[in-house]
Scaffold this motif. Structure first.
Motif, short mmCIF file in Angstrom:
data_model
loop_
_atom_site.label_atom_id
_atom_site.label_comp_id
_atom_site.label_asym_id
_atom_site.label_seq_id
_atom_site.Cartn_x
_atom_site.Cartn_y
_atom_site.Cartn_z
N LEU A 134 0.82 -1.21 0.00
CA LEU A 134 0.00 0.00 0.00
C LEU A 134 0.86 1.26 0.00
O LEU A 134 0.54 2.25 -0.66
CB LEU A 134 -0.93 0.00 1.21
N TYR A 135 1.95 1.22 0.74
CA TYR A 135 2.87 2.37 0.75
C TYR A 135 3.48 2.57 -0.63
O TYR A 135 3.57 3.70 -1.13
CB TYR A 135 3.97 2.14 1.79
N SER A 136 3.91 1.48 -1.25
CA SER A 136 4.48 1.57 -2.59
C SER A 136 3.46 2.10 -3.59
O SER A 136 3.80 2.89 -4.48
CB SER A 136 4.99 0.19 -3.03
N VAL A 137 2.21 1.67 -3.45
CA VAL A 137 1.13 2.14 -4.34
C VAL A 137 0.94 3.65 -4.17
O VAL A 137 0.81 4.39 -5.15
CB VAL A 137 -0.18 1.39 -4.05
N ALA A 138 0.92 4.11 -2.92
CA ALA A 138 0.74 5.54 -2.65
C ALA A 138 1.88 6.36 -3.25
O ALA A 138 1.66 7.43 -3.84
CB ALA A 138 0.64 5.79 -1.15
N VAL A 139 3.11 5.86 -3.12
CA VAL A 139 4.27 6.55 -3.68
C VAL A 139 4.18 6.61 -5.21
O VAL A 139 4.50 7.63 -5.83
CB VAL A 139 5.57 5.85 -3.24
N ASN A 189 -9.03 2.74 -1.82
CA ASN A 189 -7.89 2.19 -1.07
C ASN A 189 -7.91 2.63 0.39
O ASN A 189 -7.53 1.87 1.29
CB ASN A 189 -6.58 2.61 -1.73
N MET A 190 -8.35 3.85 0.63
CA MET A 190 -8.43 4.34 2.01
C MET A 190 -9.47 3.55 2.80
O MET A 190 -9.28 3.23 3.98
CB MET A 190 -8.80 5.83 2.00
N VAL A 216 -1.15 5.72 5.65
CA VAL A 216 -2.32 6.61 5.71
C VAL A 216 -1.95 8.02 5.27
O VAL A 216 -2.66 8.67 4.49
CB VAL A 216 -2.91 6.62 7.13
N ILE A 217 -0.80 8.51 5.75
CA ILE A 217 -0.36 9.86 5.41
C ILE A 217 -0.11 9.98 3.90
O ILE A 217 -0.54 10.96 3.26
CB ILE A 217 0.91 10.23 6.19
N GLU A 218 0.57 8.99 3.33
CA GLU A 218 0.92 9.06 1.91
C GLU A 218 -0.32 8.98 1.03
O GLU A 218 -0.42 9.70 0.02
CB GLU A 218 1.89 7.93 1.56
N ILE A 219 -1.26 8.12 1.38
CA ILE A 219 -2.48 7.99 0.57
C ILE A 219 -3.33 9.26 0.68
O ILE A 219 -3.88 9.74 -0.33
CB ILE A 219 -3.29 6.75 0.99
N LYS A 220 -3.43 9.81 1.89
CA LYS A 220 -4.17 11.06 2.04
C LYS A 220 -3.50 12.19 1.27
O LYS A 220 -4.18 13.02 0.64
CB LYS A 220 -4.27 11.43 3.52
N GLN A 221 -2.18 12.21 1.29
CA GLN A 221 -1.47 13.24 0.53
C GLN A 221 -1.71 13.08 -0.96
O GLN A 221 -1.91 14.08 -1.67
CB GLN A 221 0.03 13.17 0.84
N ASP A 227 -7.01 16.15 -5.85
CA ASP A 227 -8.06 17.17 -5.80
C ASP A 227 -7.51 18.54 -6.22
O ASP A 227 -8.17 19.29 -6.97
CB ASP A 227 -8.65 17.26 -4.40
N ILE A 228 -6.31 18.87 -5.76
CA ILE A 228 -5.71 20.17 -6.10
C ILE A 228 -5.43 20.24 -7.60
O ILE A 228 -5.74 21.25 -8.26
CB ILE A 228 -4.41 20.39 -5.31
N TYR A 229 -4.87 19.17 -8.16
CA TYR A 229 -4.52 19.18 -9.59
C TYR A 229 -5.76 19.23 -10.47
O TYR A 229 -5.73 19.82 -11.56
CB TYR A 229 -3.68 17.95 -9.92
N ILE A 230 -6.85 18.61 -10.03
CA ILE A 230 -8.10 18.69 -10.80
C ILE A 230 -8.56 20.14 -10.89
O ILE A 230 -8.95 20.63 -11.96
CB ILE A 230 -9.19 17.80 -10.18
N ASN A 231 -8.53 20.85 -9.77
CA ASN A 231 -8.94 22.26 -9.76
C ASN A 231 -8.01 23.11 -10.62
O ASN A 231 -8.46 24.02 -11.34
CB ASN A 231 -8.96 22.80 -8.33
#
Length: 314
Positions: A134-139, A189-190, A216-221, A227-231
């Motif tokens: 999961l960490y690798s996926v988030a990265v 995933n969350m 959790v931190i990496e996936i939330k980030q 969301d930021i990039y979509i805007n």
């Protein structure tokens, strides 16, 4: 393709035969490989086959003898003749004596294990393995998000330099589509992580708490970055649309001005071409009448051009 791995003293090695405490990697497996693994570890064949469906949803299921985890991972594809990104399911089966991963294609997600860059990696500690995946996926999500944003900046730079093209809007649409897929998958995933934490039947290790917090931190980030990039892409699309509309308006203004200027000699020549007695046409009997008429037309055209430039119509 079927691959067998096992860690010994923190070193990941590839095996040629089945053992206890191994990691079985199934990437784009054949039906024979699926049946072999299903029989070997008493896994339902349909559960393995379901992973190969791109529409399979992320979830956690507890079956008799094994735990079945599905998460979404990023994958590259060709869409509308362009390189794009989507998400595909990755299945992780926690059996009694092995970890089995199933995916419809080979993924770079596991390269972090092959590079030996993941600390305390062990094929025997199943939940730690899941957290590390999961960490690798988030990265990987974050890496692709940065690449998408870099592509967006290049398109925006072309717009600022007034060299934007219609294809840039299509490229931005594709980038936005990638982000939509990422948003849905990261949220799923969350939810999987939340369910894994609540499952009491899955053996956990106290030292993995810090790793879980990092996941959790990496996936939330990654989700926040999406969301930021979509805007931002919404704003970029509006910018490019405005630039293209401005270019179109300038072209239309130029064509209108040219049409107006070219209309002057057309009107004069039309009047002189009327089927009337030549005695009524000015300068018709003069030796240089044609030249004078052409000179008059040129003067009028120049005056019109100067007036239009002064009025910023040209």
């Amino acid at each position: 393709m079927l691959k067998l791995f096992k860690t010994d003293g923190g070193v990941l090695s590839r095996l040629n035969d089945f053992e206890d405490g191994i990691w079985v990697d199934l990437a784009d497996p054949t039906m024979d490989e699926i049946k072999l693994i299903a029989e070997k570890y008493q896994i339902d064949t349909n559960d393995i086959i379901a992973i190969l469906d791109d529409e399979e949803t992320s979830r956690v299921e507890q079956e008799s003898g094994y735990t079945f985890i599905v998460i979404d991972i990023p994958s590259e594809e060709t869409r509308h003749g362009r390189s794009a990104y989507t998400t595909i399911p990755l299945g992780i089966f926690l059996a009694e004596t092995a970890i089995v991963t199933v995916c419809s294609e080979a993924s770079d997600i596991f390269s972090i294990f092959n590079r030996k860059s993941m600390r305390s990696f062990s094929t025997k500690k199943q939940m730690r393995f899941v957290y590390q995946v999961l960490y690798s996926v988030a990265v990987e999500y974050q890496r692709l998000l940065r690449y998408i944003d870099k592509t967006r900046k290049e398109i925006e730079t072309r717009a600022i330099n007034n060299i934007a093209e219609d294809t840039d809007l299509i490229d931005l649409h594709e980038l936005e589509s990638n982000l939509v897929y990422f948003t849905a998958s990261l949220k799923s995933n969350m939810l999987v992580i939340d369910r894994l934490v609540r499952y009491e039947r899955i053996k956990k290790y106290s030292e993995d708490k810090e790793l879980l917090d990092d996941v959790v931190i990496e996936i939330k980030q990654a989700a926040e970055m999406t969301d930021i990039y979509i805007n931002i892409i919404h704003g970029s699309r509006e910018l490019i649309a405005s630039v293209l509309n401005d270019k179109l308006n300038r072209v239309m203004k130029l064509l209108t001005s040219v049409t107006l200027i070219m209309g002057i000699p057309t009107i004069v020549s039309g009047l002189y071409g009327m089927n009337v007695d030549e005695k009524w046409m000015p300068l018709s009997h003069m030796q240089y009448g044609f030249g004078l008429i052409c000179a008059g037309i040129a003067v009028i055209c120049v005056l019109v051009i100067l007036i239009m430039k002064k009025s910023k119509l040209l």
